[in-house]
Design a protein around this motif. Sequence first.
Motif, short mmCIF file in Angstrom:
data_model
loop_
_atom_site.label_atom_id
_atom_site.label_comp_id
_atom_site.label_asym_id
_atom_site.label_seq_id
_atom_site.Cartn_x
_atom_site.Cartn_y
_atom_site.Cartn_z
N PHE A 59 0.83 -1.22 0.00
CA PHE A 59 0.00 0.00 0.00
C PHE A 59 0.86 1.26 0.00
O PHE A 59 0.52 2.26 -0.63
CB PHE A 59 -0.93 0.00 1.23
N SER A 60 1.97 1.20 0.72
CA SER A 60 2.84 2.38 0.80
C SER A 60 3.40 2.74 -0.57
O SER A 60 3.45 3.91 -0.95
CB SER A 60 3.99 2.12 1.78
N CYS A 61 3.81 1.72 -1.30
CA CYS A 61 4.37 1.98 -2.64
C CYS A 61 3.27 2.37 -3.63
O CYS A 61 3.50 3.20 -4.50
CB CYS A 61 5.14 0.77 -3.15
N ALA A 62 2.10 1.76 -3.49
CA ALA A 62 0.98 2.14 -4.37
C ALA A 62 0.66 3.62 -4.17
O ALA A 62 0.42 4.36 -5.13
CB ALA A 62 -0.24 1.28 -4.07
N GLU A 63 0.69 4.06 -2.93
CA GLU A 63 0.43 5.46 -2.61
C GLU A 63 1.54 6.36 -3.19
O GLU A 63 1.28 7.35 -3.87
CB GLU A 63 0.35 5.61 -1.08
N GLU A 64 2.79 5.96 -2.91
CA GLU A 64 3.92 6.80 -3.32
C GLU A 64 4.07 6.87 -4.83
O GLU A 64 4.43 7.92 -5.37
CB GLU A 64 5.22 6.29 -2.69
N ILE A 65 3.81 5.76 -5.51
CA ILE A 65 4.04 5.75 -6.95
C ILE A 65 2.79 6.20 -7.71
O ILE A 65 2.82 7.22 -8.42
CB ILE A 65 4.48 4.34 -7.44
N VAL A 66 1.70 5.49 -7.54
CA VAL A 66 0.55 5.75 -8.41
C VAL A 66 -0.25 6.97 -7.94
O VAL A 66 -0.49 7.90 -8.73
CB VAL A 66 -0.36 4.50 -8.52
N ALA A 67 -0.64 6.99 -6.68
CA ALA A 67 -1.48 8.11 -6.21
C ALA A 67 -0.73 9.44 -6.32
O ALA A 67 -1.27 10.42 -6.85
CB ALA A 67 -1.92 7.86 -4.77
N LYS A 68 0.51 9.46 -5.86
CA LYS A 68 1.24 10.74 -5.89
C LYS A 68 1.60 11.16 -7.32
O LYS A 68 1.67 12.36 -7.60
CB LYS A 68 2.47 10.68 -4.98
N LEU A 69 1.82 10.20 -8.19
CA LEU A 69 2.08 10.55 -9.59
C LEU A 69 0.84 11.22 -10.20
O LEU A 69 0.95 12.24 -10.89
CB LEU A 69 2.44 9.29 -10.38
N LEU A 70 -0.33 10.66 -9.91
CA LEU A 70 -1.57 11.25 -10.45
C LEU A 70 -1.84 12.61 -9.80
O LEU A 70 -2.26 13.55 -10.49
CB LEU A 70 -2.76 10.32 -10.21
N LEU A 71 -1.59 12.73 -8.50
CA LEU A 71 -1.80 14.02 -7.83
C LEU A 71 -0.88 15.09 -8.42
O LEU A 71 -1.27 16.24 -8.57
CB LEU A 71 -1.56 13.88 -6.32
N ALA A 72 0.35 14.68 -8.75
CA ALA A 72 1.32 15.64 -9.30
C ALA A 72 0.96 16.07 -10.71
O ALA A 72 1.43 17.11 -11.18
CB ALA A 72 2.71 15.03 -9.27
N GLN A 73 0.14 15.28 -11.39
CA GLN A 73 -0.24 15.63 -12.76
C GLN A 73 -0.93 17.00 -12.82
O GLN A 73 -0.86 17.69 -13.82
CB GLN A 73 -1.19 14.56 -13.34
N ALA A 74 -1.61 17.33 -11.74
CA ALA A 74 -2.33 18.61 -11.72
C ALA A 74 -1.37 19.79 -11.81
O ALA A 74 -1.68 20.82 -12.39
CB ALA A 74 -3.17 18.71 -10.45
N SER A 75 -0.16 19.61 -11.22
CA SER A 75 0.77 20.74 -11.20
C SER A 75 1.81 20.68 -12.33
O SER A 75 2.39 21.69 -12.70
CB SER A 75 1.47 20.82 -9.85
N HIS A 76 2.08 19.47 -12.84
CA HIS A 76 3.05 19.35 -13.93
C HIS A 76 2.33 19.36 -15.27
O HIS A 76 1.12 19.53 -15.34
CB HIS A 76 3.84 18.04 -13.79
N ARG A 77 3.12 19.13 -16.31
CA ARG A 77 2.50 18.96 -17.63
C ARG A 77 1.67 17.67 -17.60
O ARG A 77 2.23 16.58 -17.39
CB ARG A 77 3.62 18.84 -18.67
N ARG B 150 -0.91 -10.84 -0.91
CA ARG B 150 -1.66 -10.05 0.08
C ARG B 150 -1.07 -10.25 1.47
O ARG B 150 -0.99 -9.31 2.26
CB ARG B 150 -3.14 -10.43 0.03
N PHE B 151 -0.68 -11.47 1.77
CA PHE B 151 -0.07 -11.77 3.06
C PHE B 151 1.24 -10.99 3.21
O PHE B 151 1.51 -10.39 4.25
CB PHE B 151 0.19 -13.28 3.14
N SER B 152 2.04 -10.97 2.16
CA SER B 152 3.31 -10.23 2.20
C SER B 152 3.08 -8.72 2.32
O SER B 152 3.87 -8.01 2.95
CB SER B 152 4.14 -10.51 0.95
N MET B 153 2.00 -8.23 1.70
CA MET B 153 1.67 -6.81 1.83
C MET B 153 1.38 -6.47 3.29
O MET B 153 1.84 -5.45 3.81
CB MET B 153 0.44 -6.46 0.97
N ALA B 154 0.61 -7.34 3.95
CA ALA B 154 0.29 -7.12 5.36
C ALA B 154 1.57 -7.14 6.20
O ALA B 154 1.78 -6.29 7.07
CB ALA B 154 -0.69 -8.19 5.84
#
Lengths: 179, 300
Positions: A59-77, B150-154
Amino acid sequence: MIETIRIGHLLRETALSPYRNLVTRPTGAAVRTRIEDALSRSDCLTALLDFSDIELLDFSCAEEIVAKLLLAQASHRPRFVVLRGLRDDQHDAIEQVLTHHRLAVAALIAGGEPMLLGWVLPDARAAFTCVCRLGRACAGDVAEALSWPESRASEALEALTLHRLVRPEGDLRYPLLVA
Amino acid sequence: MTRVIEVPAHFDDRSFEQFAAGFGAWPAEEKLLVDARAAQWASPYGLIGMLTAGQAIAEAKGERPLFTVPISDDVKRYWARVGFFRHAAELFELHGRVPKAAATGPSDVLLDVTPVRAMEDVHQVVEKISDVSSRILHGELGLERGAAGRFSMALSEACQNIVEHAGTSGWVAVQVYTFRRRLGRRVAVIAVSDSGVGFRRSLESTHASRFGERWGDGAALEAALIQGVSRFRDPGRGQGFKGIKGFIDRWKGKISIRSGSARLSIVPAWDDDVPLADHLPFFPGAQVQITIPAQEAESR
């Protein structure tokens, strides 16, 4: 033009080791920086992020990579972003973090079929599927295909355009990976 | 004077309270003897709980505690094989003969007792477990094919909490065993523990005022696990526990977090634990246990 970015390749360059797992926030942030660097040097309209070499995405990487990349789209090209090569558990992670931010992204699942991950209104989701099935569509096409009033189809296409989930050309809307 | 802390014969998350009560005030002023001679079995939660106690005493500059090893050869061998004594020797003065650890651990151990000191360790933990978890989770426990990811994600999110919030290092261990008393089925258990600041202190500056007089260990756990808050102001934070709860729900599992003097659990139908246990004996840091049961035949 489409810029394909292999996330596994960036991960190995970033971590300087043969990791296949995208875990921890610092790793995610470092990979996102690499993606942004690559996009800043590219004239592409669409970034295709290929996760097929990745075993695990937390989840941490999904947030850092995908969510923040999309959020940054608003300010970048702004670019269109499409994800490819995701496994089911990776869908879960991206779906959760994007829903949290009320964001959405287009993804190609096995067989090349497009789907939406994250948060959009149900009408927009139905319109997205319709545009992908038709190959290109205006509000009238979507209204006819879904038996909706044209105003409803128009609002749904507008929402997709706002989220950069379809490519607009005049009155027509195209799936992101259709030339 | 030496204070003797008896290790429960059957040492798991429940009997952990008996162990924690043995310490009295923290940091203990007397010399401590952790007596494991009568131990017959310890869950990963129990094993890393003992190491956490030793670590907390060392960090408080307390006198190095004594540790008497189990009498049972089987128990000693098992604890050696999962790496417990290797780490315990750095924190305790061990008394009793400790067997050499076997080159490879027992097959029901998904992850030996492993220190988590930095984000790099989280990578190592996930890499180590990914090779064996699919075979056990899908093949043995009957979870769906994608369960290993999923287990590794947790596991990853639980370990990252140590590095991001504890202010010190911690421990993780993952094991599969038969949960006879409460469930009668095999379970996979992730146990994560640290001797750090705990949830209350970690969240205090950003969230205590919202709770007013209710603020304490229990309220802090509720804020983190149920409401998904984080000490960071970044709006994307706090999603790790939310994701873990999603998996727990899907697999009818249990998550329990103990911090300070409270323990908060999301309790499945098969367990009779209370959702919130407050006014428990104080224990440093935070201890997390995630229990995933073998799926019943009809749900496979």
